[in-house]
Design a protein around this motif. Sequence first.
Motif, PDB file in Angstrom:
ATOM      1  N   GLU A 187      24.829  34.705  43.481  1.00  0.00           N
ATOM      2  CA  GLU A 187      24.190  33.568  44.156  1.00  0.00           C
ATOM      3  C   GLU A 187      25.182  32.525  44.664  1.00  0.00           C
ATOM      4  O   GLU A 187      25.095  32.056  45.785  1.00  0.00           O
ATOM      5  CB  GLU A 187      23.192  32.880  43.217  1.00  0.00           C
ATOM      6  N   SER A 188      26.124  32.134  43.797  1.00  0.00           N
ATOM      7  CA  SER A 188      26.958  30.979  44.178  1.00  0.00           C
ATOM      8  C   SER A 188      28.273  31.388  44.824  1.00  0.00           C
ATOM      9  O   SER A 188      29.090  30.536  45.143  1.00  0.00           O
ATOM     10  CB  SER A 188      27.228  30.128  42.939  1.00  0.00           C
ATOM     11  N   ARG A 189      28.453  32.695  45.037  1.00  0.00           N
ATOM     12  CA  ARG A 189      29.701  33.118  45.682  1.00  0.00           C
ATOM     13  C   ARG A 189      29.710  32.712  47.155  1.00  0.00           C
ATOM     14  O   ARG A 189      28.686  32.785  47.835  1.00  0.00           O
ATOM     15  CB  ARG A 189      29.817  34.654  45.609  1.00  0.00           C
ATOM     16  N   PRO A 190      30.861  32.258  47.676  1.00  0.00           N
ATOM     17  CA  PRO A 190      30.926  31.954  49.114  1.00  0.00           C
ATOM     18  C   PRO A 190      30.741  33.230  49.942  1.00  0.00           C
ATOM     19  O   PRO A 190      31.173  34.309  49.511  1.00  0.00           O
ATOM     20  CB  PRO A 190      32.319  31.366  49.312  1.00  0.00           C
ATOM     21  N   ILE A 191      30.102  33.102  51.072  1.00  0.00           N
ATOM     22  CA  ILE A 191      29.744  34.267  51.881  1.00  0.00           C
ATOM     23  C   ILE A 191      31.003  35.021  52.331  1.00  0.00           C
ATOM     24  O   ILE A 191      31.001  36.234  52.486  1.00  0.00           O
ATOM     25  CB  ILE A 191      28.881  33.849  53.090  1.00  0.00           C
ATOM     26  N   GLY A 192      32.100  34.280  52.487  1.00  0.00           N
ATOM     27  CA  GLY A 192      33.327  34.912  52.969  1.00  0.00           C
ATOM     28  C   GLY A 192      33.981  35.819  51.945  1.00  0.00           C
ATOM     29  O   GLY A 192      34.853  36.615  52.283  1.00  0.00           O
ATOM     30  N   SER A 193      33.567  35.712  50.668  1.00  0.00           N
ATOM     31  CA  SER A 193      34.222  36.515  49.638  1.00  0.00           C
ATOM     32  C   SER A 193      33.565  37.880  49.474  1.00  0.00           C
ATOM     33  O   SER A 193      34.002  38.686  48.670  1.00  0.00           O
ATOM     34  CB  SER A 193      34.188  35.770  48.299  1.00  0.00           C
TER      35      SER A 193
ATOM     36  N   GLY B  27      32.171  44.202  53.003  1.00  0.00           N
ATOM     37  CA  GLY B  27      31.259  44.593  54.069  1.00  0.00           C
ATOM     38  C   GLY B  27      29.918  45.080  53.543  1.00  0.00           C
ATOM     39  O   GLY B  27      28.859  44.702  54.037  1.00  0.00           O
ATOM     40  N   GLY B  28      29.958  45.916  52.529  1.00  0.00           N
ATOM     41  CA  GLY B  28      28.726  46.446  51.946  1.00  0.00           C
ATOM     42  C   GLY B  28      27.884  45.361  51.297  1.00  0.00           C
ATOM     43  O   GLY B  28      26.662  45.346  51.420  1.00  0.00           O
ATOM     44  N   GLN B  29      28.571  44.447  50.596  1.00  0.00           N
ATOM     45  CA  GLN B  29      27.835  43.359  49.939  1.00  0.00           C
ATOM     46  C   GLN B  29      27.184  42.443  50.969  1.00  0.00           C
ATOM     47  O   GLN B  29      26.052  41.994  50.781  1.00  0.00           O
ATOM     48  CB  GLN B  29      28.788  42.543  49.054  1.00  0.00           C
ATOM     49  N   LEU B  30      27.892  42.199  52.060  1.00  0.00           N
ATOM     50  CA  LEU B  30      27.323  41.361  53.109  1.00  0.00           C
ATOM     51  C   LEU B  30      26.077  42.029  53.691  1.00  0.00           C
ATOM     52  O   LEU B  30      25.060  41.384  53.954  1.00  0.00           O
ATOM     53  CB  LEU B  30      28.354  41.113  54.214  1.00  0.00           C
ATOM     54  N   GLN B  31      26.143  43.357  53.857  1.00  0.00           N
ATOM     55  CA  GLN B  31      24.989  44.074  54.375  1.00  0.00           C
ATOM     56  C   GLN B  31      23.814  43.973  53.398  1.00  0.00           C
ATOM     57  O   GLN B  31      22.671  43.804  53.809  1.00  0.00           O
ATOM     58  CB  GLN B  31      25.371  45.545  54.627  1.00  0.00           C
ATOM     59  N   ARG B  32      24.106  44.070  52.095  1.00  0.00           N
ATOM     60  CA  ARG B  32      23.044  43.893  51.094  1.00  0.00           C
ATOM     61  C   ARG B  32      22.427  42.511  51.219  1.00  0.00           C
ATOM     62  O   ARG B  32      21.203  42.338  51.169  1.00  0.00           O
ATOM     63  CB  ARG B  32      23.610  44.073  49.687  1.00  0.00           C
ATOM     64  N   ALA B  33      23.286  41.487  51.400  1.00  0.00           N
ATOM     65  CA  ALA B  33      22.773  40.112  51.521  1.00  0.00           C
ATOM     66  C   ALA B  33      21.897  39.976  52.766  1.00  0.00           C
ATOM     67  O   ALA B  33      20.859  39.313  52.737  1.00  0.00           O
ATOM     68  CB  ALA B  33      23.934  39.120  51.578  1.00  0.00           C
ATOM     69  N   ARG B  34      22.303  40.653  53.859  1.00  0.00           N
ATOM     70  CA  ARG B  34      21.492  40.583  55.080  1.00  0.00           C
ATOM     71  C   ARG B  34      20.132  41.244  54.853  1.00  0.00           C
ATOM     72  O   ARG B  34      19.116  40.785  55.358  1.00  0.00           O
ATOM     73  CB  ARG B  34      22.212  41.256  56.248  1.00  0.00           C
TER      74      ARG B  34
ATOM     75  N   ILE C 242      29.371  51.660  55.783  1.00  0.00           N
ATOM     76  CA  ILE C 242      29.306  51.218  54.396  1.00  0.00           C
ATOM     77  C   ILE C 242      29.244  52.436  53.486  1.00  0.00           C
ATOM     78  O   ILE C 242      28.867  53.531  53.921  1.00  0.00           O
ATOM     79  CB  ILE C 242      28.114  50.279  54.130  1.00  0.00           C
ATOM     80  N   ASP C 243      29.607  52.256  52.217  1.00  0.00           N
ATOM     81  CA  ASP C 243      29.761  53.426  51.345  1.00  0.00           C
ATOM     82  C   ASP C 243      28.412  54.037  50.981  1.00  0.00           C
ATOM     83  O   ASP C 243      27.362  53.417  51.123  1.00  0.00           O
ATOM     84  CB  ASP C 243      30.553  53.041  50.093  1.00  0.00           C
ATOM     85  N   SER C 244      28.455  55.267  50.486  1.00  0.00           N
ATOM     86  CA  SER C 244      27.217  56.042  50.327  1.00  0.00           C
ATOM     87  C   SER C 244      26.293  55.417  49.281  1.00  0.00           C
ATOM     88  O   SER C 244      25.080  55.460  49.410  1.00  0.00           O
ATOM     89  CB  SER C 244      27.560  57.471  49.933  1.00  0.00           C
TER      90      SER C 244
END
Lengths: 294, 288
Positions: A131-137, A140-147, A168-170
Amino acid sequence: MHPSAPPLIRFDNLTLGYERHPAVHHLSGEIRAGALVAVIGPNGAGKSTLLKGVAGELRPIGGHIDLGTLTRSAVAYMPQRSEIDPSFPVSVFEVVAMGLWRELGAFGGLNRKQRERVRAALTAVGMAGFESRPIGSLSGGQLQRARFARLMLQNAPLILLDEPFAAIDSRTVEDLIRVMLGWHAEGRTILTVVHDFDQVRRHFPTCLLLAREPVAFGPTAQVLTDTLLARARRLSEAFDEDAPECHREDADAERSGPAGNHGGGQVVQLRGHRHGHPHDHPHAPPHDHSGHRH
Amino acid sequence: MLDLLVTPFTDFAFMRRALAGCLALALGATPVGVFLLLRRMSLMGDAMSHAILPGAALGYLAFGLSLGAMTVGGIVAGLVVVLAAGVVTRASILKEDASLAAFYLLSLAAGVMIVSLRGRNLDLLHVLFGSVLALDDGSLLLIGGITTLTLFGLALLFRPLVLECFDPAFLRGVSRWSPVAHYGFLALVVFNLVSGFHALGTLMAVGIMILPSAAARLWAHELWSLLALAVAFALTSSVAGLLLSFHADVPAGPAIVLMCGLVYFASLLAAPGGLLAGRLPVRHHLES
């Protein structure tokens, strides 16, 4: 799928493009409510363009898209390339919470229940604790999950995903496909651009094969055939960038029936137009008359 | 020590006025500068500060050193350039920076020519470098008013503006706020440049917007701390600059901006996001 469901999207002789060059050419057809459709085709076949058109980001240069009673805010669209600026100082929670924009507007605050929903969405995509992690950290896969989590909160009846599983990974792909199938089970209508035919065969009941012109639309097993795929490739390659003006509108207006009739199981090979009428524009080679199988 | 720091303000009314003006600028212009920085428009702020010059100069040409005329002229010229650049961006293949650059260069040239038509060099210096040590009641009210407007405007636009900065496609998808946020923000930039121009001059006004924001960006990881720190830096630099100007008898505007620059370089050296951070010995990483 709900074969008897009413059509949610109706394409009527739709042409989308940029600067008069069509990227999607004379598409007619219907997508039924609750359908899970894979939009496939070679690069440059107009898949992304079609999604942009449905999302309302691109105005048709011919024909139209009928979304029935749906307003633009009922469409959740996830573009292929995220425009998210990773250097901006916002947290994952804040980014995902913006999926609630339709409920919050520009000023509303989050109540406790909505905070819970944001956390639940993050948990659903496997991002609990971020939750509190900055978006830049994020990777690619995690950003896709967040989207995906943000999209989930948009709670839209019509969802458009442009190559959501690319690069993104399998493991992430598996998780995200499960999330997407969950939306399908909730009765949402989903159009997804996919490149991996294996994924298409395993998860998508319906397929729309595009090669600038619509090639086929129907049950996946009948669309994903070597013949049709080869034809899509040929059509896509043969496209002429310096083509003269297209005059199909008149011809297509004559027949509005045949393409609309394909929720029921048999594959429909969509053609741009019937032959047998005089016209002066050049045809791509595979457009020969032996290809007719109506 | 206390004498050195406090008596200039207790003994001299013009120093108190200057301090009040700088306080208002730090509260209004610096948060706007933070968003300029985050939108990667730092240099556009600079360009727009040049763009307001011909308006102010026209006001000056018509009414002399009149606060109202120069303010209105500056705001009108700034808004015209912003709108014209916006229209060119949307209607032609030129990107925003190119169209803005074209308009501000023309605007600057026109401004300098208009000023030289009538003024003496002294007046030109006033327009270019401001007169923070000679702020009258009218100017103070104007700066305070624009700061108030800015704070309300930012509060109103805050969420759309943040989204417009870091994910404009998403904002366009869910609402119609995108153009409102964009043009509303540019209008706030113009207002604050005009307000800053009375105190620091057209060339220096951007300094108090961008430098504290850039320094704060090197330290802060959240938006709220970034805004708070930038305002704090701007306030500190203003006080230090005024004192430097008082004791060393140098112009106040450049002194304030140079103090902002000092904070910026100190941050570059010391902050976690700065130059040295990557060269220091690596600290032990966390367990997870």
